[in-house]
Write a protein that holds these residues in place. Structure first.
Motif, PDB file in Angstrom:
ATOM      1  N   UNK A  22       0.846  -1.195   0.000  1.00 43.18           N
ATOM      2  CA  UNK A  22       0.000   0.000   0.000  1.00 43.18           C
ATOM      3  C   UNK A  22       0.875   1.237   0.000  1.00 43.18           C
ATOM      4  N   UNK A  23       0.445   2.250  -0.726  1.00 44.50           N
ATOM      5  CA  UNK A  23       1.213   3.486  -0.826  1.00 44.50           C
ATOM      6  C   UNK A  23       0.274   4.676  -0.826  1.00 44.50           C
ATOM      7  N   UNK A  24       0.803   5.799  -0.394  1.00 42.47           N
ATOM      8  CA  UNK A  24       0.002   7.007  -0.306  1.00 42.47           C
ATOM      9  C   UNK A  24       0.853   8.197  -0.717  1.00 42.47           C
ATOM     10  N   UNK A  25       0.307   9.039  -1.603  1.00 44.41           N
ATOM     11  CA  UNK A  25       1.000  10.258  -2.020  1.00 44.41           C
ATOM     12  C   UNK A  25       0.666  11.379  -1.051  1.00 44.41           C
ATOM     13  N   UNK A  26       1.673  11.857  -0.332  1.00 35.31           N
ATOM     14  CA  UNK A  26       1.486  12.904   0.666  1.00 35.31           C
ATOM     15  C   UNK A  26       2.140  14.192   0.165  1.00 35.31           C
ATOM     16  N   UNK A  27       1.380  15.276   0.076  1.00 33.53           N
ATOM     17  CA  UNK A  27       1.962  16.545  -0.368  1.00 33.53           C
ATOM     18  C   UNK A  27       3.180  16.932   0.481  1.00 33.53           C
ATOM     19  N   UNK A  28       4.188  17.368  -0.152  1.00 35.92           N
ATOM     20  CA  UNK A  28       5.460  17.815   0.444  1.00 35.92           C
ATOM     21  C   UNK A  28       6.310  16.667   0.977  1.00 35.92           C
ATOM     22  N   UNK A  29       5.786  15.464   0.952  1.00 35.09           N
ATOM     23  CA  UNK A  29       6.570  14.321   1.424  1.00 35.09           C
ATOM     24  C   UNK A  29       6.731  13.247   0.361  1.00 35.09           C
ATOM     25  N   UNK A  30       5.937  13.339  -0.686  1.00 32.88           N
ATOM     26  CA  UNK A  30       6.068  12.378  -1.757  1.00 32.88           C
ATOM     27  C   UNK A  30       5.330  11.080  -1.493  1.00 32.88           C
ATOM     28  N   UNK A  31       5.798  10.008  -2.104  1.00 34.85           N
ATOM     29  CA  UNK A  31       5.142   8.707  -2.004  1.00 34.85           C
ATOM     30  C   UNK A  31       5.636   7.962  -0.760  1.00 34.85           C
ATOM     31  N   UNK A  32       4.703   7.503   0.049  1.00 36.13           N
ATOM     32  CA  UNK A  32       5.034   6.764   1.265  1.00 36.13           C
ATOM     33  C   UNK A  32       4.478   5.356   1.130  1.00 36.13           C
ATOM     34  N   UNK A  33       5.349   4.382   1.256  1.00 36.01           N
ATOM     35  CA  UNK A  33       4.928   2.983   1.158  1.00 36.01           C
ATOM     36  C   UNK A  33       4.757   2.381   2.550  1.00 36.01           C
TER      37      UNK A  33
END
Length: 206
Positions: free
Chosen positions: A5-16
């Motif tokens: 699972x991954x999530x695109x977080x503004x100012x932090x990019x892609x977080x897996x």
């Protein structure tokens, strides 16, 4: 699906997510008369594996109440569980609320506040299980009336908007009074004639 699972977080990019990451979705349902639960229909339900957690048994409830409310341990806990179970067995109408564990907890909290400081709970093992009832546990009728008043707030407090719901709540109040060993006259007095006591805490300024 099939990847972490991954999530695109503004100012932090892609977080897996970690490889052990998991999503839990819970739902509380009443089984049908056949003991089956309706299939989940929420979005993404087909991606989840369903695990059915049954409601606590009577013995489980005793352990929960005895541990959570040591002042009620033993015969009081047993009597309260039986009262709650009798009300729950009546079911609910379309416009009344289902009775669940939350109502049992609320009732226990309220009863604890009613008990005198000198009250000592009786061990269930030393009592005849068939002889356990509120009249034997609490011989004082006034205390049982106070408990009935608390039951009224817990089980009847939501009120009723239809004739079917009002009839159902009448049955509920009768069941509670029977469990508490109160006559119909005392029940009606608590419901319609009793005036609650009002106490005002005053400080040094009056």
């Amino acid at each position: 699906v099939g990847a972490r699972a991954a999530l695109e977080v503004p100012s932090r990019g892609r977080i897996e997510a970690d490889e052990h990451f998991a999503v839990f979705a819970t739902r509380s349902l009443h089984p049908s008369r056949a003991g089956k639960y309706p299939s989940p229909s929420f979005f993404g339900a087909h991606l989840l594996h369903e695990v059915v957690v049954e409601a606590p048994s009577h013995q489980d409830l005793r352990v929960i109440v005895d541990t959570r409310f040591p002042q009620l341990k033993g015969t009081v806990a047993e009597s309260l569980i039986r009262l709650w179970d009798a009300v729950r067995a009546l079911g609910a109408t379309a416009s009344t609320r289902d009775v669940g564990m939350r109502e049992l907890e609320k009732l226990c909290v309220r009863v604890v506040k009613l008990l005198p400081s000198s009250f000592a709970p009786m061990d269930l093992d030393s009592a005849n299980d068939d002889a356990i009832n509120f009249a034997s546990v609490f011989p004082n009728t006034a205390l049982r009336e106070d408990i009935f008043a608390e039951c009224r707030d817990v089980f009847l407090g939501a009120g009723a908007t239809t004739s079917a719901a009002r009839a159902h709540l009448d049955v509920v109040s009768t069941t509670i009074a029977d469990q508490l060993g109160l006559t119909p006259e005392r029940r009606d007095w608590v419901l319609r004639g009793r005036i609650p006591e009002l106490s005002i805490d005053r400080d040094v300024n009056g």
